[in-house]
Design an enzyme around this catalytic site. Structure first.
Site, PDB file in Angstrom:
ATOM      1  N   ASP A   1      -5.304   7.397   9.380  1.00 47.56           N
ATOM      2  CA  ASP A   1      -4.957   6.310   9.892  1.00 47.56           C
ATOM      3  C   ASP A   1      -3.580   5.411  11.250  1.00 47.56           C
ATOM      4  OD1 ASP A   1      -2.804   5.864   8.587  1.00 47.56           O
ATOM      5  OD2 ASP A   1      -4.300   4.669   7.339  1.00 47.56           O
TER       6      ASP A   1
ATOM      7  N   SER B   1       0.840  -1.136   0.141  1.00 44.73           N
ATOM      8  CA  SER B   1       0.296   0.123   0.158  1.00 44.73           C
ATOM      9  C   SER B   1       0.870   1.461  -0.065  1.00 44.73           C
ATOM     10  CB  SER B   1      -0.884   0.339   1.593  1.00 44.73           C
ATOM     11  OG  SER B   1       0.043  -0.059   2.326  1.00 44.73           O
TER      12      SER B   1
ATOM     13  N   HIS C   1      -0.096   4.943   6.720  1.00 42.45           N
ATOM     14  CA  HIS C   1       0.879   5.485   5.801  1.00 42.45           C
ATOM     15  C   HIS C   1       0.296   7.629   5.773  1.00 42.45           C
ATOM     16  CE1 HIS C   1      -2.273   2.067   5.286  1.00 42.45           C
ATOM     17  NE2 HIS C   1      -1.072   1.593   3.679  1.00 42.45           N
TER      18      HIS C   1
END
Length: 231
Positions: free
Chosen positions: A205, A56, A208
């Site tokens: 979050d 990701s 990231h």
């Protein structure tokens, strides 16, 4: 560095979002006029093709299509005068085992052999608490696949957070330098360098990078990519 790794460990200890993140499924619909232009004027193939193969962090999780690592890196290289296309092969949630399983398919699907592969996996292995020996074996197999195809490799490494313990960290943190030495690959030691422990550079979050964080990462990684292309 200790303060940074401690903050890194805290983020990973309380958040498991990299595991939960499924493959990015961003769909864009181009205007009809753009479609007509694309059909009548095929895009010129770039001189240099780079494969960005990761999770990701490469896929651009939580960001607009033009804000992720891959488009930002391509823009930085193009702005520096290099005719480069960076192909995004980042899949959210991928472990090193998942990456190994799909690598041949990705390579065989490309229009031609890449001039460089940037390989960045291992973060999800950390979050799942997988054995460093498994991560090392999978990373070794992927680098070997690339080298067997005569594709130069730039590894973007990860570091184990302190909360996983010294023994684990000692085994994990040597993986990327050891593989770089074994296969003669280039190495950028820690993909998240300059971003960890910077809330202003991280998405809500807590893991990231946001668009500004990606800018910091690309500014640090791009010179290593440019050097790898010269080798």
């Amino acid at each position: 560095m200790l303060k940074t790794l401690s903050a890194y460990g805290f983020c990973i200890a309380i958040l498991q979002l990299l595991i939960a993140c499924g493959p990015a499924t961003e769909t864009q619909t181009a205007p009809k006029q753009s479609e007509q232009t694309a059909k009548s004027e095929p895009a010129k193939e770039a001189k240099t093709l780079i494969l960005a193969f990761g999770d990701s962090l490469y896929a651009g999780y939580g960001l607009a299509p033009d804000e992720g690592f891959v488009p930002d890196l391509q823009k930085a290289l193009n702005d520096a005068g290099q005719d480069v296309k960076v192909h995004n092969a980042g899949v959210s949630g991928d472990t090193t085992a998942a990456g190994l399983r799909r690598m041949d398919f990705v390579l065989d699907s490309l229009p031609r052999k890449p001039d460089l592969a940037i390989l960045g996996l291992g973060g999800n292995d950390l979050l799942r608490g997988l054995k460093p020996e498994e991560t090392r074996a999978n990373m070794d197999a992927m680098v070997k696949k690339l080298k067997d195809r005569d594709i130069p490799v730039l590894l973007t490494g990860m570091l184990a957070p302190p909360n996983l313990g010294k023994d684990f960290s000692d085994k994990f943190n040597v993986i990327y330098p050891a593989l770089a030495k074994k296969y003669g690959a280039d190495l950028y030691p820690f993909f998240m360098d300059g971003v960890v422990a910077r809330p202003d550079l991280i998405l809500p979050d807590g893991i990231h990078p946001n668009a500004a964080g990606i800018d910091v990462i690309v500014a640090k990684v791009a010179p290593s990519v440019a050097l790898a292309l010269k080798d």
